[in-house]
Every structure is written in structure tokens, then in C-alpha cells.
Design a protein around this motif. Structure first.
Motif, PDB file in Angstrom:
ATOM      1  N   UNK A 212       0.613  -1.222  -0.439  1.00  0.00           N
ATOM      2  CA  UNK A 212      -0.237  -0.045   0.051  1.00  0.00           C
ATOM      3  C   UNK A 212       0.592   1.667  -0.519  1.00  0.00           C
ATOM      4  N   UNK A 213       0.448   2.733   0.146  1.00  0.00           N
ATOM      5  CA  UNK A 213       1.189   3.569   0.317  1.00  0.00           C
ATOM      6  C   UNK A 213       0.996   4.189  -0.670  1.00  0.00           C
ATOM      7  N   UNK A 214      -0.065   4.373  -1.876  1.00  0.00           N
ATOM      8  CA  UNK A 214       0.277   5.085  -3.181  1.00  0.00           C
ATOM      9  C   UNK A 214       0.038   6.395  -3.001  1.00  0.00           C
ATOM     10  N   UNK A 215       0.626   6.979  -3.929  1.00  0.00           N
ATOM     11  CA  UNK A 215       0.162   8.212  -3.436  1.00  0.00           C
ATOM     12  C   UNK A 215      -1.499   8.709  -4.013  1.00  0.00           C
ATOM     13  N   UNK A 216      -2.256   8.030  -4.314  1.00  0.00           N
ATOM     14  CA  UNK A 216      -3.729   8.635  -4.526  1.00  0.00           C
ATOM     15  C   UNK A 216      -4.454   7.924  -3.513  1.00  0.00           C
ATOM     16  N   UNK A 217      -3.023   7.637  -2.489  1.00  0.00           N
ATOM     17  CA  UNK A 217      -4.021   7.317  -0.927  1.00  0.00           C
ATOM     18  C   UNK A 217      -4.064   9.012  -0.406  1.00  0.00           C
ATOM     19  N   UNK A 218      -5.470   9.587  -0.092  1.00  0.00           N
ATOM     20  CA  UNK A 218      -4.830  10.789   0.280  1.00  0.00           C
ATOM     21  C   UNK A 218      -5.573  11.124   1.682  1.00  0.00           C
ATOM     22  N   UNK A 219      -6.747  10.330   2.664  1.00  0.00           N
ATOM     23  CA  UNK A 219      -7.742  10.821   3.452  1.00  0.00           C
ATOM     24  C   UNK A 219      -8.998  10.638   2.699  1.00  0.00           C
ATOM     25  N   UNK A 220      -9.479  10.594   3.934  1.00  0.00           N
ATOM     26  CA  UNK A 220     -10.918  10.563   3.026  1.00  0.00           C
ATOM     27  C   UNK A 220     -12.208  11.238   4.140  1.00  0.00           C
ATOM     28  N   UNK A 221     -13.601  11.917   3.584  1.00  0.00           N
ATOM     29  CA  UNK A 221     -14.271  12.656   3.962  1.00  0.00           C
ATOM     30  C   UNK A 221     -13.320  13.570   5.002  1.00  0.00           C
ATOM     31  N   UNK A 222     -13.630  13.850   6.122  1.00  0.00           N
ATOM     32  CA  UNK A 222     -13.159  15.397   6.419  1.00  0.00           C
ATOM     33  C   UNK A 222     -11.672  14.893   6.546  1.00  0.00           C
ATOM     34  N   UNK A 223     -10.994  14.181   6.627  1.00  0.00           N
ATOM     35  CA  UNK A 223      -9.285  13.689   6.598  1.00  0.00           C
ATOM     36  C   UNK A 223      -8.795  13.600   5.392  1.00  0.00           C
ATOM     37  N   UNK A 224      -9.485  13.942   3.883  1.00  0.00           N
ATOM     38  CA  UNK A 224      -9.101  13.663   2.925  1.00  0.00           C
ATOM     39  C   UNK A 224      -7.823  15.433   2.116  1.00  0.00           C
ATOM     40  N   UNK A 225      -6.815  14.978   2.543  1.00  0.00           N
ATOM     41  CA  UNK A 225      -5.487  15.740   2.114  1.00  0.00           C
ATOM     42  C   UNK A 225      -5.095  16.143   3.377  1.00  0.00           C
ATOM     43  N   UNK A 226      -5.156  15.020   4.092  1.00  0.00           N
ATOM     44  CA  UNK A 226      -4.070  14.887   5.370  1.00  0.00           C
ATOM     45  C   UNK A 226      -3.412  13.762   5.487  1.00  0.00           C
ATOM     46  N   UNK A 227      -3.375  12.979   4.276  1.00  0.00           N
ATOM     47  CA  UNK A 227      -2.599  11.687   4.105  1.00  0.00           C
ATOM     48  C   UNK A 227      -2.047  12.053   3.479  1.00  0.00           C
ATOM     49  N   UNK A 379      11.007   9.921  -9.637  1.00  0.00           N
ATOM     50  CA  UNK A 379      11.018   9.726  -7.499  1.00  0.00           C
ATOM     51  C   UNK A 379      10.276  12.161  -7.351  1.00  0.00           C
ATOM     52  N   UNK A 380      10.991  12.198  -8.556  1.00  0.00           N
ATOM     53  CA  UNK A 380      10.923  13.822  -8.192  1.00  0.00           C
ATOM     54  C   UNK A 380       9.180  13.799  -8.855  1.00  0.00           C
ATOM     55  N   UNK A 381       8.896  13.349 -10.086  1.00  0.00           N
ATOM     56  CA  UNK A 381       7.610  12.791 -10.664  1.00  0.00           C
ATOM     57  C   UNK A 381       6.822  12.741  -9.618  1.00  0.00           C
ATOM     58  N   UNK A 382       6.946  11.588  -9.240  1.00  0.00           N
ATOM     59  CA  UNK A 382       5.905  11.160  -7.937  1.00  0.00           C
ATOM     60  C   UNK A 382       6.115  12.044  -6.987  1.00  0.00           C
ATOM     61  N   UNK A 383       7.161  13.200  -6.887  1.00  0.00           N
ATOM     62  CA  UNK A 383       6.890  13.765  -5.750  1.00  0.00           C
ATOM     63  C   UNK A 383       5.532  14.713  -5.467  1.00  0.00           C
ATOM     64  N   UNK A 384       5.582  15.624  -7.217  1.00  0.00           N
ATOM     65  CA  UNK A 384       4.545  16.277  -7.418  1.00  0.00           C
ATOM     66  C   UNK A 384       2.828  16.183  -7.526  1.00  0.00           C
ATOM     67  N   UNK A 385       3.297  14.256  -7.930  1.00  0.00           N
ATOM     68  CA  UNK A 385       1.687  14.163  -8.068  1.00  0.00           C
ATOM     69  C   UNK A 385       1.635  14.092  -6.944  1.00  0.00           C
ATOM     70  N   UNK A 386       2.488  14.167  -5.403  1.00  0.00           N
ATOM     71  CA  UNK A 386       1.727  13.650  -4.229  1.00  0.00           C
ATOM     72  C   UNK A 386       1.512  14.985  -3.131  1.00  0.00           C
ATOM     73  N   UNK A 387       2.284  15.732  -3.710  1.00  0.00           N
ATOM     74  CA  UNK A 387       1.809  17.157  -3.330  1.00  0.00           C
ATOM     75  C   UNK A 387       0.606  18.031  -3.790  1.00  0.00           C
ATOM     76  N   UNK A 388      -0.315  17.108  -4.484  1.00  0.00           N
ATOM     77  CA  UNK A 388      -0.943  17.248  -5.390  1.00  0.00           C
ATOM     78  C   UNK A 388      -2.232  18.407  -4.550  1.00  0.00           C
TER      79      UNK A 388
END
Length: 395
Positions: A212-227, A379-388
Motif C-alpha cells: 500500500x502507500x500509493x500517492x492516491x491514498x490521500x485520506x477520506x471524508x473530513x480527513x481528505x488531504x491529511x494523508x 521520484x521527482x514526478x511522484x513527489x509532484x503528484x503526491x503534493x497535489x
């Protein structure tokens, strides 16, 4: 030396939570998870005279009520029964115990509750301002779930500790995980919680547990954007690892503004680690605690709790890497040059591999990587996606 002095100079800089009882968390003589690395680290710190006995704090055992903050009662009872011979491997299966990764061992509940108690002790010292920082290297068991063990982790001390700090101190917590394996258990515990931010930099799950731990795992509901997840490629070297870490951590801390930082410091992103495929050297372990320390003072009035985690080359890597957390926490110079000869002589007798005799790794530790530029670019491209979410989702 008083790097972060100020109004808090009357309180201790840091405490070192440790008891030889932490070595009771032991699956078998051949299991890769070996807490002897704690003994090796404490001995190394002592032999360079940077760990004062008065800085060592004994840990307590977490109560069942505290464990229930992160685990359910059926699971806790199963762990208790297993450790006293009242649960077969078959009965343990649904709870993830009695498996190859997490075998049953005598008094496993008691040993695991002490690991959690160590992290809670660290939290109380910091949150009650008895100490600015606290280190519990016995903790960091980040794969444990609410109702089952996973990946060598029975109780998840970080999950329990974060819930504990929320309940007792109403704290907003930033959890940073630099273990080579994804900090899945902690992430899923707070996936919908806007007051806990989880940041994990790990080897991509394409090749490594837990997957697990893909860049698309970003949190859900009120927690979206805190993972936040930063899955780096296999064979990633120091520079690329540190680029991702430094950019991500500073941006996320600035965005989230935590009250306290809890960092998990697995030492398994090193080239020598037998379970992973990253090409880190001691350089990353010199830098990781520096930035966590700096940001704790910048955003959290110094409140920083650090725990251990993975690290399966217990002879050549873990003691050196973990020692650097303590010297950073206490504003002592980063050790350099040769390791103490007495320490090398003492432990070489037991070590199955030749020990590294210097604090930093020798030059040319491994052959040059043919795809270095490609890995760095990915890794640089991944970083950009992860900070989306930081760059695009601000309303």
C-alpha cells in the motif's frame, strides 16, 4: 551547543525511554525483527559518552484501557491468550498471530504492552513539558491494525500514542514515517481524521510489503488531504531520497501546522538492509532527524517524539543510524570518524558480518546504478503528484 535554547531552557532537552525489558519482544532467535539492536545502540551511545544515565527514563506498561484506543478487545484478549498457550495458531490466524511474520511467543501481550507504554511515557514527558523531546527506540510498530497483527507488529504503539495525545492533550499531530515499508497501520487509523496528518516515505509497494502507500491514498471524508504518501523506486539513492523527504516534510508541516511531531525512524532504507531494495547510506540517517528537529522548534514549540521501527541489519546499520537521532535531539555534535574500538571488539565476536568501523559509510559502498537518472526523475514526478492536494485543493 544550545542550538535550540530559549524560554524552555529550564526543561530537559530530551529523555531516552529504555528498559532491557524491551528485549522481551522477541519472536525467535532466527526472526528478522531483533530487539538486540536496542542493546547495541544503547551500548554505542554509552561508549561515546553521549547518553547520560540521568537522561534514561524507565517505561511503564500500557493499560488495557490505553490499548483500546487503538485496538479492539477481542484482539487484545486473543494476544493475551496466545502468549499463555491458550490459543492455537489456527485460532490466531484471523488475528494475524501465529503466522510466519508474527509468530506466537510467551507473554507476547506483556512484552507488546511495554512497547506501547514506552511510547506513551515519551508522549507524557513531551506533552507535560518535562522534556522538549523524547526517544523510544523500542517503538515504531506501524503495521499493527485495530483487530490484527501484521508485519512483525502486534500492538501499534504510534496509533495508540496519537489517540492518547488527542484524548489527553487535545493535540493536533503530524506523524512522519521514514521506514522503507509503508506506515499502513497508522495511516488507516486516522484516514478520516482532519486533526492527524500522516506522511510516509517508503519503497514502492510494487515490490515490497505491505503493498500500500500509493500517492492516491490521500485520506477520506473530513480527513481528505491529511494523508501523504511518497512511494520511491527501488534502488533510490541518498540524494533522491532526501530531495523527496526535505521538500515534502517542510511543505506539509507548513500546511498542517501541528502541535506535536511524532516521527517513526525505521532504519531499513539502507543498502545493507536484507528486506528492502533501497540504496540509502548513513547520510540519510544524519539528515532525517535534523529536519524533524528543526520543524518541531519552528512549529511545535519543540515538541518532538521519536520512535524506532524497522531495521534488519542490526549490526552494521541500526546502532549507527539510531545513535544519530539521539545526538541530534540533544544538540550534541554528529559523531564522525571511527567508532569506539572497544565497542567494535565487543560486538564483532557476535556479529555474523564484519562491522563497519566508521560512523559514515565507506565510499563506493555499492556499484554505480545504471538507471540512476531515470529513478531520480520518476521520484521527482511522484513527489509532484503526491503534493497535489497541497498545490491544487486549497479552497
Amino acid at each position: 551547543m544550545a542550538k535550540y535554547a530559549g524560554h524552555q531552557s529550564s526543561i530537559k532537552k530530551a529523555v531516552f525511554v529504555y528498559s532491557p525489558e524491551q528485549l522481551d519482544y522477541k519472536f525467535s532467535d532466527t526472526h528478522p525483527f531483533n530487539q538486540k539492536r536496542l542493546e547495541l545502540t544503547v551500548d554505542l551511545l554509552t561508549s561515546i559518552s553521549v547518553l547520560d544515565p540521568k537522561d534514561i527514563v524507565t517505561l511503564r506498561t500500557a493499560t488495557d484501557e490505553e490499548l483500546l484506543l487503538g485496538h479492539d478487545i477481542r484482539y487484545i484478549n486473543a494476544v493475551k491468550m496466545a502468549g499463555h498457550g491458550h490459543l492455537t495458531e489456527k485460532q490466531g490466524e484471523p488475528f494475524g498471530i501465529g503466522t510466519e511474520d508474527t509468530p506466537i511467543f510467551p507473554k507476547m501481550h506483556e512484552a507488546s504492552a511495554k512497547i506501547v507504554g514506552g511510547t506513551l511515557t515519551a508522549c507524557d514527558y513531551v506533552m507535560q513539558e518535562k522534556s522538549q523531546h523524547a526517544l523510544n527506540l523500542g517503538g515504531g510498530l506501524h503495521h499493527g491494525f485495530k483487530g490484527r497483527a501484521s508485519g512483525f507488529c502486534i500492538y501499534n504503539d504510534s496509533t495508540v500514542a496519537i489517540k492518547y495525545m488527542q484524548k489527553k492533550y487535545h493535540a493536533r499531530v503530524l506523524y512522519i514515517d521514514t521506514d522503507a515499508h509503508h506506515g499502513d497501520g497508522v495511516q488507516w487509523s486516522f484516514y478520516d481524521d482532519p486533526n492527524v496528518c500522516t506522511l510516509s516515505i517508503h519503497e514502492t509497494g510494487r515490490y515490497l510489503f505491505p503493498g500500500t502507500g500509493a500517492v492516491t491514498e490521500r485520506g477520506s471524508g473530513q480527513g481528505y488531504g491529511t494523508a501523504f504518501n511518497f512511494p520511491i523506486d527501488a534502488f533510490t539513492e541518498d540524494d533522491s531520497f532526501l530531495d523527496v523527504y526535505k521538500t515534502a516534510l517542510r511543505e506539509i508541516t507548513t500546511y498542517f501546522k501541528p502541535d506535536v511531531i511524532l516521527s517513526q525512524n525505521g532504519a531499513d532504507a539502507h543498502y545493507f538492509d536484507p528486506l528492502t531494495h533501497l540504496y540509502g547510506t548513513m547520510n540519510i540517517y544524519k539528515e532525517i532527524p535534523k529536519l524533524a528537529h528543526e520543524l518541531a522548534h519552528e512549529f511545535c514549540n519543540g515538541k518532538w517524539i521519536a520512535v524506532g521501527g524497522g531495521g534488519y541489519d542490526i549490526w552494521r546499520v541500526v546502532p549507527r543510524a539510531w545513535s544519530l537521532i539521539w545526538t541530534e535531539m540533544t544538540d550534541q555534535p554528529t559523531p564522525a570518524g571511527k567508532l569506539p574500538q572497544a565497542w567494535l571488539d565487543k560486538w564483532q565476536k557476535e556479529s555474523p558480518v564484519p562491522l563497519i568501523s566508521t560512523w559514515m559509510d565507506p565510499e563506493n559502498l555499492y556499484d554505480p546504478i545504471p538507471r540512476k537518472a531515470e529513478i531520480t526523475e520518476r521520484n521527482a514526478q511522484m513527489l509532484e503528484k503526491a503534493l497535489y492536494t497541497l498545490h491544487h485543493d486549497k479552497s
